[in-house]
Design a protein around this motif. Structure first.
Motif, mmCIF file in Angstrom:
data_model
loop_
_atom_site.group_PDB
_atom_site.id
_atom_site.type_symbol
_atom_site.label_atom_id
_atom_site.label_comp_id
_atom_site.label_asym_id
_atom_site.label_seq_id
_atom_site.Cartn_x
_atom_site.Cartn_y
_atom_site.Cartn_z
ATOM 1 N N SER A 16 37.417 -17.307 23.889
ATOM 2 C CA SER A 16 37.629 -15.885 23.599
ATOM 3 C C SER A 16 37.407 -15.595 22.123
ATOM 4 C CB SER A 16 39.031 -15.448 24.031
ATOM 5 O OG SER A 16 40.028 -16.018 23.211
ATOM 6 N N TRP A 17 37.880 -16.494 21.254
ATOM 7 C CA TRP A 17 37.640 -16.321 19.823
ATOM 8 C C TRP A 17 36.158 -16.466 19.501
ATOM 9 C CZ3 TRP A 17 40.265 -14.318 15.940
ATOM 10 C CH2 TRP A 17 41.644 -14.161 16.072
ATOM 11 N N ALA A 18 35.478 -17.395 20.159
ATOM 12 C CA ALA A 18 34.045 -17.554 19.937
ATOM 13 C C ALA A 18 33.289 -16.293 20.351
ATOM 14 C CB ALA A 18 33.527 -18.760 20.715
ATOM 15 N N ALA A 19 33.689 -15.696 21.478
ATOM 16 C CA ALA A 19 33.028 -14.480 21.950
ATOM 17 C C ALA A 19 33.232 -13.320 20.989
ATOM 18 C CB ALA A 19 33.554 -14.108 23.335
ATOM 19 N N ALA A 20 34.417 -13.279 20.344
ATOM 20 C CA ALA A 20 34.754 -12.157 19.470
ATOM 21 C C ALA A 20 34.241 -12.321 18.041
ATOM 22 C CB ALA A 20 36.276 -11.968 19.444
ATOM 23 N N TRP A 189 46.454 -14.029 24.222
ATOM 24 C CA TRP A 189 45.022 -14.305 24.383
ATOM 25 C C TRP A 189 44.166 -13.140 23.896
ATOM 26 C CZ3 TRP A 189 41.870 -11.428 27.639
ATOM 27 C CH2 TRP A 189 40.578 -11.929 27.844
ATOM 28 N N HIS A 190 44.706 -11.922 23.924
ATOM 29 C CA HIS A 190 43.965 -10.745 23.475
ATOM 30 C C HIS A 190 43.848 -10.652 21.954
ATOM 31 C CE1 HIS A 190 44.982 -9.306 27.574
ATOM 32 N NE2 HIS A 190 43.920 -8.530 27.460
ATOM 33 N N ALA A 191 44.421 -11.584 21.224
ATOM 34 C CA ALA A 191 44.490 -11.478 19.762
ATOM 35 C C ALA A 191 43.148 -11.254 19.070
ATOM 36 C CB ALA A 191 45.185 -12.712 19.180
ATOM 37 N N PRO A 192 42.036 -11.850 19.527
ATOM 38 C CA PRO A 192 40.770 -11.559 18.834
ATOM 39 C C PRO A 192 40.441 -10.077 18.766
ATOM 40 C CG PRO A 192 40.507 -13.445 20.297
ATOM 41 C CD PRO A 192 41.865 -12.871 20.583
ATOM 42 N N LEU A 193 40.956 -9.295 19.707
ATOM 43 C CA LEU A 193 40.762 -7.847 19.675
ATOM 44 C C LEU A 193 41.970 -7.122 19.091
ATOM 45 C CD1 LEU A 193 39.106 -7.200 23.174
ATOM 46 C CD2 LEU A 193 37.984 -7.500 20.971
ATOM 47 N N THR A 194 43.159 -7.499 19.507
ATOM 48 C CA THR A 194 44.344 -6.747 19.093
ATOM 49 C C THR A 194 44.679 -6.942 17.617
ATOM 50 O OG1 THR A 194 45.702 -8.546 20.008
ATOM 51 C CG2 THR A 194 45.369 -6.607 21.398
ATOM 52 N N LEU A 195 44.289 -8.063 17.040
ATOM 53 C CA LEU A 195 44.483 -8.225 15.590
ATOM 54 C C LEU A 195 43.638 -7.236 14.794
ATOM 55 C CD1 LEU A 195 44.678 -12.119 15.166
ATOM 56 C CD2 LEU A 195 46.481 -10.462 14.609
#
Length: 295
Positions: A16-20, A189-195
């Protein structure tokens, strides 16, 4: 037991971090890549499930049953709850907006639909003469077609969170703790977006922490559906419906006093209270059995 969980977490979170990364290296939530990045992220829990399956040596048919890809042992119950969820989640979203207005944390503009009008203009779109009809049609289409249109990406998440992870955590930690832990992991898990402020732009990076609270509460509802039916599909419908209806419902607000997403709607604090009541009622009056440990 610990190895599959580690594999699942590393793949789901790492990918997920790689995608973001394009968002973090570019314009953040203003990036034109946001939509496809968010969609791609939704498939990373499935990658985690497949990674765990690779070390389980379980035949795929049995693995599919254990992780909820079937309709469960009581297919009629699953079908009824699937239909109930399809219609019920939009009603829950609209009820949260109504309660938000009733307690005075949002002003609805159902006559002029000024916020929807402003949103259309911001996108460079022509505002139709019958904007009220368009608003009703938008919500109806989102409610009826949203779960089907969002089914594949929603399954990408739900097969991981509710299909594989939830039964594992409930069987080892108990019902309430398993539901809470699953929701908290899902929210983190949503942190790459919610941060970056996703869902709660007023909060900035604190949105990452705030969103965990919502995920725990909505996760109880989605988790109850999974455990009640033995199938992940009602959870997929709940997730897909939420993603389709929540944003259009917020556009019923007044452009002169835009909704504060921290307070308003199903993802705001008013919605948290509503979700907590629904979740507690489901667990109290329609309890589910603790599942057997899974591979």
């Amino acid at each position: 037991m610990k190895r599959p969980l580690l594999i699942f977490i590393v793949l789901a979170f790492g990918l997920s971090w790689a995608a973001a990364l394009p968002l973090w290296l570019g314009k953040g939530l203003a990036s034109p890549q946001l939509a496809w990045v968010a969609t791609l992220m939704m498939f990373t829990p499935t990658a985690g499930v497949l990674g765990a399956w690779a070390v389980s040596r379980t035949p795929f048919r049995e693995w599919a049953r254990q992780t909820g890809l079937t309709f469960g042992d009581r297919k009629k119950r699953t079908a009824v709850l699937l239909l109930t969820t399809w219609l019920g989640v939009p009603l829950l979203v609209l009820l949260a907006m109504g309660l938000s207005a009733a307690v005075g944390v949002v002003s609805l503009d159902l006559d002029q639909l000024s916020l929807l009008r402003a949103a259309l203009r911001a996108r460079g779109m022509t505002v139709p003469a019958d904007l009220g009809g368009v608003a009703v049609l938008q919500i109806v289409v989102a409610a009826l077609a949203g779960p089907a249109l969002n089914a594949i990406p929603a399954l990408g998440e739900e097969w991981g969170w509710r299909g594989w992870l939830l039964p594992r955590l409930v069987s080892s930690n108990g019902m309430v703790a398993g539901l809470v832990f699953t929701g908290a992991i899902w929210g983190a898990w949503h942190a790459p977006l919610t941060l970056l402020g996703y869902n709660y732009p007023r909060l900035g990076s604190w949105a990452a922490l705030f969103f965990i609270g919502f995920c725990v509460l909505f996760g109880v509802l989605a988790g109850w559906l999974r455990l009640r039916t033995g199938s992940v599909w009602p959870s997929v419908v709940a997730h897909g419906s939420l993603n389709a209806v929540a944003a259009p419902a917020l556009l019923l607000g007044d452009a002169a006093a835009p909704p504060n997403e921290v307070l308003v709607g199903v993802t705001g604090l008013v919605g948290w209270v509503l979700l907590a009541i629904v979740g507690a009622a489901l667990l109290r009056f329609s309890p589910v059995r603790r599942p057997q440990p899974v591979a």
